[in-house]
Write an enzyme that holds these catalytic residues in place. Structure first.
Site, mmCIF file in Angstrom:
data_model
loop_
_atom_site.group_PDB
_atom_site.id
_atom_site.type_symbol
_atom_site.label_atom_id
_atom_site.label_comp_id
_atom_site.label_asym_id
_atom_site.label_seq_id
_atom_site.Cartn_x
_atom_site.Cartn_y
_atom_site.Cartn_z
ATOM 1 N N ASP A 525 31.917 41.208 39.997
ATOM 2 C CA ASP A 525 33.122 42.032 40.091
ATOM 3 C C ASP A 525 32.700 43.500 39.953
ATOM 4 O O ASP A 525 31.995 43.871 39.008
ATOM 5 C CB ASP A 525 34.119 41.661 38.993
ATOM 6 C CG ASP A 525 35.436 42.390 39.157
ATOM 7 O OD1 ASP A 525 36.310 41.852 39.859
ATOM 8 O OD2 ASP A 525 35.586 43.489 38.587
ATOM 9 N N LEU A 526 33.110 44.329 40.914
ATOM 10 C CA LEU A 526 32.678 45.729 40.915
ATOM 11 C C LEU A 526 33.359 46.505 39.790
ATOM 12 O O LEU A 526 34.550 46.330 39.520
ATOM 13 C CB LEU A 526 32.996 46.382 42.256
ATOM 14 C CG LEU A 526 32.322 45.757 43.488
ATOM 15 C CD1 LEU A 526 32.626 46.570 44.722
ATOM 16 C CD2 LEU A 526 30.815 45.640 43.283
ATOM 17 N N ASP A 568 37.505 43.063 45.209
ATOM 18 C CA ASP A 568 36.154 43.566 44.953
ATOM 19 C C ASP A 568 35.303 42.513 44.256
ATOM 20 O O ASP A 568 34.409 42.843 43.486
ATOM 21 C CB ASP A 568 36.206 44.857 44.133
ATOM 22 C CG ASP A 568 36.905 44.653 42.777
ATOM 23 O OD1 ASP A 568 37.499 43.571 42.573
ATOM 24 O OD2 ASP A 568 36.851 45.566 41.933
#
Length: 653
Positions: A525-526, A568
């Site tokens: 997960d960004l 994301d």
């Protein structure tokens, strides 16, 4: 000039046709004609099969509804604490109103206590107050569904609905279906139960059976009346304790039903009957999962799992249907014999004139019919004798380059060429063979062709020739492949989507189990991506996501899978890793590659990544649980980073 052949052909046609027609007329002239009885039987069987098909479709819809409700987003929200049970009740009420076939929709907790129940009532669904909710922990539909795995449903036989241990009045025949409820981590959170209104469903089934005065009925597995009995006979055992069965009134009919006869005539009339098991009604299919079914229980009366659906034509009604008008029949019979004689004479004349040229005519007809497509004529060994211009246009081979060669020289692969003998044998046995084959053009290009191979026999010599008609379907195959790619890949990054990712994870875990190695699952997960979207807009954000996907893919091995799960979030399947240390090393490489500045036009953008790691089979031995484990590890890392960031901010102040 009339010859012996003409007379022979006339007699070959006229004699059997006349004999058959006169036999039919003779049978129709007597009461109880088997031909008319077969017509009546076919009509009844058609109506019965059509009605049962409707019933199966209804059950299929109900099973789909049950699976939809068991995976309701409202229920997920209640489990997560972001919604209330009243919202679930509202969803059930809307569902019940739209369908109009469920007497009750209920949600039971893990202890069997009703926490939501919506009754349909008199056409208006309403939520039952919580003080009136009941404990159903002892009911089979709860006990058998509670511990069932995901994708399993329970279905009962037909029975009368009970409230507080008493049969509800007026009576409500129902079929109960239930399924377990799971959260996204695989934890159980109760059971969803549907009460399908069986009375209206069965009424719809028997409605079309009321043909020509027939009397439809529905019986349980012991012959007890459920529908169609006289006053006081339907559900008599449940209501009075005194069973009333069809065998009491029509014993011979009941004996025939038990023997498995579906259409028969006895002293009480003509019957068309279909025996249905509950499993026969369950035709639900789901392309994304396998469906397991539990039928009934030891506590349930077994006869309720089996039904007899049918109709009876009383003898007086049947006699009227089997008595045709004799004068009309005589006139029609004479006219038909005359027409048969004329037709037989015409057949005899044309047959003798055409028999010599029939073989060439049939070949020419096949070639002309397929003139816009590829047509190849071959002998009984598969050697090409003739081709048409469509063949040259499709393959590039001129006639002189193809004639004399075996059909197999077109095939692109060896196994396709070896299968040619089987294709010719099938065409010889069945008359035709149709399928798809892979061919190569003269230029060497590969293409798919849909072909129909017909075997044509010369009646004078018994020689067999084959006609292969085909057309190029390469574009259709390419379109199908492109549709598959679009359905299984993310449109933005081109990476596999969640559906393909989960499928590859299932395959990778299977290989790991067979070969004894480990699989590393990285859930990414960004960090800091939302501010990028907010500040620079979604177009820049999309470019960042594409760059991140490329960096992850360039970091891992060629055989590893990189997928975008949505937003994301990304995931990586690292195949055949040497334990957790190697999986963490891969995660560190990915995190480092993501953290490098991303240059877009004049912008330099930096994002981070929180990566959760799960190792198969060390952490979990089920793919769904493995994803959930990695997801949770990712969130733990994200919380730690946020906490460190907050501490650092306070230290600066």
């Amino acid at each position: 000039m009339i010859r012996f052949g003409h007379v022979k052909s006339f007699l070959v046609c006229f004699a059997p046709l006349s004999a058959v027609f006169l036999a039919v007329v003779g049978l129709l002239s007597w009461e109880g004609s088997a031909v008319r009885e077969k017509v009546i039987s076919d009509d009844q069987r058609y109506a019965l099969e059509k009605s049962i098909s409707v019933l199966r479709e209804r059950i299929d819809i109900v099973v789909s509804d049950l699976l939809i409700l068991s995976e309701s987003q409202q229920i997920d929200a209640v489990i997560a604490g972001t919604a209330s049970l009243d919202q679930v009740a509202d969803e059930f009420a809307v569902f019940s109103l739209r369908r109009g076939i469920y007497d009750q929709i209920r949600l039971l907790d893990n202890d069997g206590m009703e926490i939501v129940r919506v009754n349909y009532g008199s056409g208006i669904p309403f939520s039952v107050p919580r003080r009136e909710l009941q404990n159903k922990s002892e009911r089979p539909y709860f006990q058998l569904a509670r511990n069932a795995p995901r994708g399993t449903i329970y279905i009962s036989g037909v029975d009368l609905n009970e409230e507080f241990g008493q049969i509800e009045k007026p009576i409500k025949p129902v079929i109960r279906l239930s399924a377990p409820v799971f959260d996204r981590f695989g934890e159980r959170h109760g059971v969803v139960v549907l009460n399908l209104r069986a009375a209206s469903t069965l009424e719809e089934v028997v409605k079309s059976l009321k043909l020509d005065g027939a009397e439809p009925f529905v019986l349980d597995g012991d012959g007890g009346w459920m529908l169609g009995g006289k006053q006081g006979e339907n559900w008599s055992e449940e209501l009075t304790g005194m069973p009333a069965v069809i065998g009491d009134r029509y014993p011979k009919a009941w004996e025939s039903m038990q023997l498995g006869l579906q259409s028969f005539r006895v002293d009480s009339g003509f019957y068309s009957v279909q025996r249905l098991d509950v499993s026969d009604l369950l035709l639900a299919r789901n392309s994304n999962r396998s469906l397991s079914v539990i039928f009934g229980s030891d506590q349930e009366k077994s006869s309720r799992l089996n039904l007899y659906v049918g109709a009876r034509l009383p003898n007086d009604v049947l006699e009227q249907l089997l008595s045709p008008e004799r004068d009309t029949l005589t006139i029609v019979s004479t006219a038909f014999i005359f027409l048969i004689a004329i037709g037989s004479a015409a057949y005899a004349w044309t047959r003798q004139n055409q028999i010599v040229a029939s073989f060439d005519a049939r070949l020419s007809e096949q070639v002309l019919r397929a003139s816009k497509n590829s047509v190849v004529v071959a002998d009984d060994t598969g050697t090409i004798l003739k081709v048409n211009p469509g063949f040259t246009a499709m393959t590039g081979y001129l006639p002189n380059e193809a004639i004399g060669k075996p059909l197999s020289f077109l095939r692109a692969q060896r196994e396709n060429a070896e299968a040619l003998d089987e294709i010719l044998m099938a065409a010889r046995a069945n008359g035709t063979w149709e399928g798809e084959v892979g061919n190569r053009r003269k230029s060497g290009d590969f293409f798919y062709s849909n072909v129909v191979v017909s075997a044509i026999t010369d009646p004078t010599t018994s020689d067999v020739n084959f006609v292969e008609m085909g057309f190029d379907i390469s574009r259709h195959m390419e379109n199908a492949q492109e549709l598959w790619r679009q359905a299984n890949h993310d449109a933005l990054t081109g990476l596999p989507n969640r559906l393909l990712f989960e499928d590859r994870l299932e395959v990778a875990c299977g290989h790991a189990e067979n070969e004894g190695h480990s699989i590393g699952l990285l859930y990414i997960d960004l960090d800091g991506f939302k501010p990028v979207n907010d500040r620079y807009g979604h177009e820049i954000g999309d470019q960042v996501l594409r760059k991140v996907g490329e960096r992850i893919k360039n970091t891992v091995r060629q055989g590893d899978t990189v997928a975008r799960l949505g937003g994301d979030e990304f995931a990586v399947i690292a195949d055949a890793v040497n334990g957790r240390d190697e999986a963490e090393w891969v995660a560190q490489k990915i995190a480092a590659s993501i953290q490098r500045p991303i240059e877009i036009d004049a912008l330099s953008i930096t994002v981070g990544a929180s990566i959760g790691i799960a190792v198969y089979p060390g952490d979990c031995n089920e793919t769904i649980a493995l994803i959930g484990f990695a997801d949770e590890k990712m969130y733990q890392q994200k919380r730690v980073r946020k906490a460190k960031g907050s501490d650092a901010a306070r230290a600066l102040h």
